[in-house]
Design a protein around this motif. Structure first.
Motif, mmCIF file in Angstrom:
data_model
loop_
_atom_site.group_PDB
_atom_site.id
_atom_site.type_symbol
_atom_site.label_atom_id
_atom_site.label_comp_id
_atom_site.label_asym_id
_atom_site.label_seq_id
_atom_site.Cartn_x
_atom_site.Cartn_y
_atom_site.Cartn_z
ATOM 1 N N UNK A 92 -23.966 2.332 -69.608
ATOM 2 C CA UNK A 92 -25.358 2.740 -69.791
ATOM 3 C C UNK A 92 -26.041 1.798 -70.776
ATOM 4 N N UNK A 93 -25.357 1.472 -71.866
ATOM 5 C CA UNK A 93 -25.921 0.547 -72.857
ATOM 6 C C UNK A 93 -26.100 -0.838 -72.258
ATOM 7 N N UNK A 94 -25.104 -1.309 -71.511
ATOM 8 C CA UNK A 94 -25.166 -2.655 -70.956
ATOM 9 C C UNK A 94 -26.323 -2.838 -69.983
ATOM 10 N N UNK A 95 -26.760 -1.748 -69.341
ATOM 11 C CA UNK A 95 -27.914 -1.854 -68.453
ATOM 12 C C UNK A 95 -29.183 -2.212 -69.220
ATOM 13 N N UNK A 96 -29.171 -1.992 -70.536
ATOM 14 C CA UNK A 96 -30.352 -2.294 -71.345
ATOM 15 C C UNK A 96 -30.166 -3.539 -72.212
ATOM 16 N N UNK A 97 -29.121 -4.298 -71.944
ATOM 17 C CA UNK A 97 -28.926 -5.576 -72.627
ATOM 18 C C UNK A 97 -29.497 -6.674 -71.735
ATOM 19 N N UNK B 147 -22.270 -7.728 -66.673
ATOM 20 C CA UNK B 147 -21.618 -7.255 -67.893
ATOM 21 C C UNK B 147 -21.093 -8.437 -68.709
ATOM 22 N N UNK B 148 -20.506 -9.409 -68.019
ATOM 23 C CA UNK B 148 -19.982 -10.584 -68.705
ATOM 24 C C UNK B 148 -21.115 -11.392 -69.343
ATOM 25 N N UNK C 217 -5.364 -0.751 -64.344
ATOM 26 C CA UNK C 217 -5.144 -0.241 -65.691
ATOM 27 C C UNK C 217 -4.352 1.064 -65.656
ATOM 28 N N UNK C 218 -3.612 1.321 -66.723
ATOM 29 C CA UNK C 218 -2.880 2.584 -66.874
ATOM 30 C C UNK C 218 -3.600 3.546 -67.800
ATOM 31 N N UNK C 219 -4.732 3.119 -68.344
ATOM 32 C CA UNK C 219 -5.467 3.925 -69.311
ATOM 33 C C UNK C 219 -6.851 4.279 -68.765
ATOM 34 N N UNK C 220 -7.365 5.416 -69.203
ATOM 35 C CA UNK C 220 -8.716 5.848 -68.832
ATOM 36 C C UNK C 220 -9.741 4.946 -69.514
ATOM 37 N N UNK C 221 -10.850 4.703 -68.827
ATOM 38 C CA UNK C 221 -11.952 3.976 -69.448
ATOM 39 C C UNK C 221 -12.056 2.518 -69.053
ATOM 40 N N UNK C 222 -11.294 2.112 -68.053
ATOM 41 C CA UNK C 222 -11.279 0.712 -67.644
ATOM 42 C C UNK C 222 -12.307 0.501 -66.542
ATOM 43 N N UNK C 223 -13.529 0.157 -66.943
ATOM 44 C CA UNK C 223 -14.619 -0.030 -65.990
ATOM 45 C C UNK C 223 -15.005 -1.492 -65.843
ATOM 46 N N UNK C 224 -16.207 -1.741 -65.350
ATOM 47 C CA UNK C 224 -16.627 -3.115 -65.079
ATOM 48 C C UNK C 224 -16.748 -3.935 -66.357
ATOM 49 N N UNK C 225 -17.158 -3.324 -67.464
ATOM 50 C CA UNK C 225 -17.264 -4.064 -68.720
ATOM 51 C C UNK C 225 -15.893 -4.531 -69.183
ATOM 52 N N UNK C 226 -14.904 -3.662 -69.043
ATOM 53 C CA UNK C 226 -13.545 -4.013 -69.458
ATOM 54 C C UNK C 226 -12.947 -5.080 -68.537
ATOM 55 N N UNK C 227 -13.261 -4.998 -67.238
ATOM 56 C CA UNK C 227 -12.831 -6.053 -66.312
ATOM 57 C C UNK C 227 -13.487 -7.373 -66.699
ATOM 58 N N UNK C 228 -14.763 -7.308 -67.111
ATOM 59 C CA UNK C 228 -15.466 -8.520 -67.541
ATOM 60 C C UNK C 228 -14.752 -9.177 -68.713
ATOM 61 N N UNK C 229 -14.250 -8.369 -69.648
ATOM 62 C CA UNK C 229 -13.517 -8.912 -70.793
ATOM 63 C C UNK C 229 -12.250 -9.624 -70.320
#
Length: 456
Positions: A387-392, A240-241, A200-212
């Motif tokens: 953090x939220x996804x850990x509680x889903x 996450x997915x 990614x070229x943008x900040x904020x691309x973590x495991x949830x975004x990779x899952x998408x």
């Protein structure tokens, strides 16, 4: 005195009621955060971006000049600090072992690069564009399907691995097995920022975004429902997915099941303090007491702290530095395969793997210049979304396989707070953190046992 006792009873009751309420609040599943399935992560502005959904064959051929230059670099004199007397890998990579690896890499492996490249090309490679990023993946279809149930399978690696981990597992999944009614259509992508997949070229691309992104990949390939198997970061991307898109998940299987739910962390603390009370005989042979757990974390988490704070700094040190890159990656294939290997002068690297397999993996990072982008995930994981996804809660059928020498083993006692449909839980007396590469048959057998329990 009676008044004091009544006051204490009332106060105790209030405290207990507050604790019960707190527990209930923590135990309930949070709704999955709404994430855009079209968010643009490529360079520059998304204003003029128009996604090309074409899936194209991808040639992983390497420029011969790059291989010649690499051989030249490996031919330079090694000015190494000598390892302390009587020390194996306890202080890190042994200098004599590094000389041997370098010599083999230069004089044997690269001399036969055409054969290694042909080996890496044995499966069909493809690319497509998703959310502004080039996504690379292996697509391996079943060899024969008569009398078999064909199931789509998303196969996910982690760090410092690559799709190379799956080269012995994929044939097991795609060739008919007389003992199983299932056969699989395997999609094995390079995680975004790894290998041939664009970072990614943008900040904020973590495991949830990779899952998408990878869920979008499966939809593009025509798989609205699929199984997922993952280890390391692939396991986190997988959970996450499953949290974000339960409607697409037939089941989730992992050799790195983790649970960072707040109650799971409390449970882990209690478990390490009172292992004899909370573990059965099988589990006791796999988990560590609190002292061992803390010692291992201190010994093995240095890389994590660096990559979770300054990934570009360590990335710059490793780019265009083949010796440094090999040391940094291969050391993990020693200590994460078996902690006892650090006592050996060669780190036990070829006890469980071939040197060719290990260098294939290093080469994928080297030829794609992807070490920096692969490490940014450690910083991006520290986000409110994760953090939220850990509680889903994960309600899809889940299976967790543990391997004796994996640095992190999580028991059902901890996993219960996230995985609400854990139908398969196993412990294997052999293997470490990279079972797909180390013991693919064992991982395959475990996965098949899980799939049979889903009864697709």
């Amino acid at each position: 005195m009676g008044v004091i006792i009544r006051v204490l009873l009332v106060a105790t009751s209030l405290v207990l009621a507050m604790l019960v309420q707190k527990y209930r609040n923590l135990a309930r599943s949070l709704p999955a955060p709404p994430l855009s399935v079209t968010e643009y992560w490529g360079p520059g502005s998304a204003d003029n971006y128009k996604e090309d959904p074409t899936v194209r064959p991808f040639d992983i051929k390497v420029d011969p000049e790059l291989i010649a230059d690499l051989r030249a670099q490996l031919s330079r004199p090694l000015r190494l600090q000598e390892t302390l007397e009587g020390v194996g890998f306890e202080y890190g990579f042994n200098s004599e072992a590094l000389r041997n690896v370098t010599a083999y890499w230069r004089d044997t492996y690269l001399v036969n690069w055409d054969a290694r490249e042909a080996y890496l090309k044995q499966f069909e490679h493809f690319e497509t564009q998703i959310q502004g990023l080039r996504v690379h993946f292996i697509h391996a279809k079943p060899q024969a399907t008569e009398g078999k149930k064909v199931i789509p399978l998303l196969l996910l690696h982690g760090w410092p691995g690559s799709v190379r981990e799956f080269y012995d597992l994929i044939p097991l999944l795609t060739n008919p097995n007389p003992n199983s009614e299932y056969i699989f259509e395997v999609v094995a992508p390079s995680l975004s920022g790894y290998g041939w997949s664009q970072g990614a070229s943008k900040v904020g691309f973590g495991t949830a975004q990779i899952a998408v992104v990878l869920r979008n990949l499966m939809i593009r390939l025509g798989h609205n429902k699929f199984l997922l198997q993952g280890g390391d970061w692939g396991a986190t991307v997988g959970t996450n997915m499953a949290a974000l898109f339960p409607q697409n998940m037939l089941g989730y299987h992992s050799n790195s099941c983790l649970d960072f739910h707040p109650l799971a962390m409390i449970a882990k603390t209690i478990r390490t303090m009172f292992p004899n009370s909370l573990l059965n005989d099988e589990e006791r042979g796999f988990v560590r007491n609190s002292t061992e757990e803390i010692t291992l974390i201190l010994q093995e988490s240095g890389y994590f702290n660096i990559q979770a704070t300054k990934p570009d700094t360590i990335g710059a040190a490793l780019l265009n530095n083949p010796i440094g890159l090999a040391v940094y990656i291969l050391e993990k294939f020693s200590s994460w395969t078996n902690a006892e290997f650090k006592k050996l002068p060669d780190g036990g690297l070829t006890k469980r793997y071939t040197m060719d397999a290990l260098l294939d993996n290093v080469m994928i990072y080297y030829i794609t210049n992807s070490i920096t982008t692969s490490q940014r995930i450690y910083l991006e994981i520290i986000s409110s979304t994760n953090v939220i996804l850990e509680r889903v809660h994960i309600k899809s059928p889940a299976g967790c396989a543990r391997f004796k020498w994996d640095p992190i083993v999580t028991t059902d006692f901890e996993l219960q707070f996230k995985f609400k449909n854990l139908i398969h839980s196993t412990y294997h007396s052999n293997g470490g953190h990279f079972p797909a590469l180390e013991i693919p048959q064992t991982l395959y057998d475990d996965f098949i046992a899980f799939v049979k329990k889903i009864n697709l």
